[in-house]
Every structure is written in structure tokens, then in C-alpha cells.
Design an enzyme around this catalytic site. Sequence first.
Site, PDB file in Angstrom:
ATOM      1  N   THR A  12       0.724  -0.939   0.203  1.00 19.76           N
ATOM      2  CA  THR A  12      -0.174   0.000  -0.468  1.00 19.76           C
ATOM      3  C   THR A  12       1.103   1.060   0.216  1.00 19.76           C
ATOM      4  O   THR A  12       0.798   2.417  -0.776  1.00 19.76           O
ATOM      5  CB  THR A  12      -0.839  -0.565   1.330  1.00 19.76           C
ATOM      6  OG1 THR A  12      -1.931  -1.342   1.032  1.00 19.76           O
ATOM      7  CG2 THR A  12      -1.715   1.088   1.386  1.00 19.76           C
ATOM      8  N   THR A  95       1.367  -5.112   4.030  1.00 18.50           N
ATOM      9  CA  THR A  95       1.260  -5.662   5.499  1.00 18.50           C
ATOM     10  C   THR A  95       1.031  -6.802   5.680  1.00 18.50           C
ATOM     11  O   THR A  95       1.207  -7.712   6.602  1.00 18.50           O
ATOM     12  CB  THR A  95       0.709  -3.739   6.281  1.00 18.50           C
ATOM     13  OG1 THR A  95      -1.156  -4.321   5.351  1.00 18.50           O
ATOM     14  CG2 THR A  95       1.135  -3.351   6.680  1.00 18.50           C
ATOM     15  N   ASP A  96      -0.299  -6.938   4.007  1.00 22.58           N
ATOM     16  CA  ASP A  96      -0.767  -8.954   4.236  1.00 22.58           C
ATOM     17  C   ASP A  96       0.380  -9.759   4.979  1.00 22.58           C
ATOM     18  O   ASP A  96       0.062 -10.626   5.464  1.00 22.58           O
ATOM     19  CB  ASP A  96      -1.458  -8.815   3.135  1.00 22.58           C
ATOM     20  CG  ASP A  96      -2.412  -8.083   2.855  1.00 22.58           C
ATOM     21  OD1 ASP A  96      -3.183  -7.209   4.389  1.00 22.58           O
ATOM     22  OD2 ASP A  96      -3.506  -7.603   2.060  1.00 22.58           O
ATOM     23  N   ARG A 269      -3.116 -26.372  13.826  1.00 21.52           N
ATOM     24  CA  ARG A 269      -3.114 -25.057  14.927  1.00 21.52           C
ATOM     25  C   ARG A 269      -4.428 -25.565  16.383  1.00 21.52           C
ATOM     26  O   ARG A 269      -5.378 -26.039  15.656  1.00 21.52           O
ATOM     27  CB  ARG A 269      -4.506 -23.952  14.909  1.00 21.52           C
ATOM     28  CG  ARG A 269      -3.173 -23.085  13.370  1.00 21.52           C
ATOM     29  CD  ARG A 269      -3.259 -21.996  12.833  1.00 21.52           C
ATOM     30  NE  ARG A 269      -3.134 -20.991  14.396  1.00 21.52           N
ATOM     31  CZ  ARG A 269      -3.618 -19.662  14.168  1.00 21.52           C
ATOM     32  NH1 ARG A 269      -4.415 -19.092  13.237  1.00 21.52           N
ATOM     33  NH2 ARG A 269      -3.178 -18.965  15.577  1.00 21.52           N
ATOM     34  N   CYS A 302      -4.735 -19.862  20.282  1.00 18.48           N
ATOM     35  CA  CYS A 302      -4.605 -18.478  20.854  1.00 18.48           C
ATOM     36  C   CYS A 302      -3.093 -17.792  20.845  1.00 18.48           C
ATOM     37  O   CYS A 302      -2.148 -17.834  19.946  1.00 18.48           O
ATOM     38  CB  CYS A 302      -4.296 -18.670  22.252  1.00 18.48           C
ATOM     39  SG  CYS A 302      -6.155 -20.015  22.917  1.00 18.48           S
TER      40      CYS A 302
HETATM   41  N1  ASP Z   1      -2.470  -5.710  -0.520  1.00 14.43           N
HETATM   42  C1  ASP Z   1      -1.471  -4.974   0.684  1.00 14.43           C
HETATM   43  C2  ASP Z   1      -0.623  -5.030   0.402  1.00 14.43           C
HETATM   44  O1  ASP Z   1      -0.078  -6.558   1.497  1.00 14.43           O
HETATM   45  C3  ASP Z   1      -1.858  -4.570   2.071  1.00 14.43           C
HETATM   46  C4  ASP Z   1      -0.763  -3.468   2.541  1.00 14.43           C
HETATM   47  O2  ASP Z   1       0.106  -3.247   2.053  1.00 14.43           O
HETATM   48  O3  ASP Z   1      -1.149  -2.280   4.166  1.00 14.43           O
HETATM   49  O4  ASP Z   1       0.284  -5.572  -0.283  1.00 14.43           O
END
Ligand code: ASP
Length: 366
Positions: A12, A95-96, A269, A302
Site C-alpha cells: 500500500t 502489510t498482509d 493449530r 490463541c
Molecule cells: N494488500 C496490501 C499488501 O499487503 C496491504 C498493505 O500493504 O497494507 O500489499
Amino acid sequence: MKKLLLIYTGGTIGMSRNPRTGTLEPFSFSHLLANVPELTQLDAQIDNGQWADADGNPLPPIDSSDMSPELWIQLARTIAANYDAYDGFVILHGTDTMAYTASALSFMLENLTKPVILTGSQLPVGQLRTDGRENLITAVQIATATDSEGHALVPEVGICFGGALLRGNRTTKKSAEAFSAFASFNYPPLADVGVEITYHPDRILKPNTHTGLRTRKPDLDNVQCSIFNSQFSIQLDSRVIIFSLFPGIREDIIKHIIMAPGVRGIVMRTYGSGNAPQYPWLLRALRESTKSGKVIVNVSQCIQGRVEMSRYDCGYHLQEAGVISGRDITVESAVTKLMYLLARYPDEPDAVRQLMTRSLRGEMTE
Ligand code: ASP
């Protein structure tokens, strides 16, 4: 002036909106840098690390949902190839799957003496309220911070995000919306980022500064090789699977996962402190799989706390079936550690089992 290699993989942070579809798409590195002019004010020379495939062809920025073990190997290779020339590395990443990438890199790069810091953002840098600018600037500061003797303050793979620096292989993405998107439930932050960046040296790994970066079969037999004598050979074995237990789990379905001939490692898990239903068919399938050389690791559903298979009878039976305790490891870390160890010890499931219960890079509390 410190030298930093900035590697842009996508995510992102560098995306912009496609006017036709309205969706966010990865955009160019120069677009990203143009939106963070503050980088030039930092006391660091920042170079663009080429995100490239094995033949050196530039790779386009990606959404991190498209991340893969092959790309992790390329990333590790890029860092190792540039290791001597830079004081630190920052990887811009979606982030993913950032927690998976950070975990994988931590295993592939042994005895790091330099920071490898991943960051990204929840909002693209081009947007007014972006968190990307602050995350990136802080990541660069952390990746170039040294003590009075010139040693890196954070010689680890870390995730710098939303006001905290976390150990990469302890981290999980916890929020799809909050600026504080990551958490490390079983290990405290390596640094708190507020008005000051407050480092916690007692929580940070201490590398051996006399040996170089190790990238080949070092854990059991202490063989030391590095990219610099061209013996770099990081591999990952992706014949692994993660599956969750749930009430109602069925023999006819689950047996296909546990007994699948192509699978070599399983992250299972379980409930609470590592418990599972006591169905004879389940225990039999686990026992047979273990006997056939598969490595099965018990990781709790958990997010906080640890697996203790001897606490309840239903956990104890798993141990008897040869299931290994993942202690307080994250799922992201467990699956990437399995890939790393299965590739390193292809014919030694017992070695993999033994190392899965030991902390290699601070990923679990022993
Ligand atoms: N879909 C994006 C990614 O992981 C989400 C992000 O970057 O926050 O590339």
C-alpha cells in the site's frame, strides 16, 4: 554518513488509485520517494536496492498477497550480496504478508550484525493522512542507528510500524485498519517509537561480530559459509501446510491433509495450551504421518501464551503421537521455520524436529 539500502517490493505504501477500477495498485519507486522528500534530511545515504529475479531482471512492485518463497530467496540474496556495502537495510513491503516475510528472512540470514527493517503503511504515501511517511522515516533511522562503538543498535530482522519496533519473527498482523497494524503478543517491543526512539538492548539479539553473515547449514554442524565466497545456498521447502482444528473436524477430509504424500511439514493449530480432540483416527493419522517422516508442529490458536502438551490429557496424546511443541511461536514463524529447516535437512526429520523446539533467532521462548 551511514549507507542504507532501500528495497521496494510493493504494498500500500507505494500504491495509487487506478482511475478506471478505483482499486489501489502498486506504483513506481520514484513516485514513492517523491512523496517522502524528508528522506533527504536524514543523515544517511539512501540507495535504491533493485528488486530483481534470479537473473537480475527487475521485478515489478507487488501486492504482498503475491509474495512467495522464491521471492523471499531473492530478497535474502539481495541483502547478502550487498551486505558488506551497507550499514542497514529497509524493505518496503505490503502489510498482509509482512510478518511471513520478516520471519522467513530471520531464518535465512543467520548471525545478522546489521539491521534489516521491514515497513509499509495502511494508507499510500500520496494520501494526506498517510502513516507511510512516518513509518519509512523511522525505519531508516532505526536501520542506521549505532552505539558509541559503531555497532548497529538493532542487528535483527524487525518490523517498524505504527510507533513500535517489533522482532520480525514474533509479529502478527492484527488490524486491517489501525495504524498500529502489528502486534508481538509473546515478546515485548525492541524499541518504542514516540517523541524519542527508546531502544531496549536487553531484548535485542547479540550477534557474534567476529563471524560474518551465515547462510548455509550452520545450525547443527557449524559449517560457516557466506555469499562472499560464493557458497550462498539458501533454499526453502514449501511442501508445508497450516490447518486449524475445530469442533466437527472430519476424518474423511482431514486425513487427506495429514496423510497427503507431498506434504513434509504441518503446522497444526490446536486449542488453548496445545489441545486436540482425542479421536483415535486423528491420533493414528498423526502417528503414521510422523513415522513416515513428516514433521508436525503444534501451534495454539490463541495468539497469546504457549503450548504445553503435558498440561492436559488431550495434549499429552499428541506428544505421544510424535507432534512437536511450537511453544509460543507465531503461525507465520512456524511455517517459515519449517520451510527453512526442511530444505536444510531434507533427509533428517529428527534434526528438523529437534530444531523446531529450539529458538534459532529468538522466535520462541524456550
Ligand atoms: N494488500 C496490501 C499488501 O499487503 C496491504 C498493505 O500493504 O497494507 O500489499
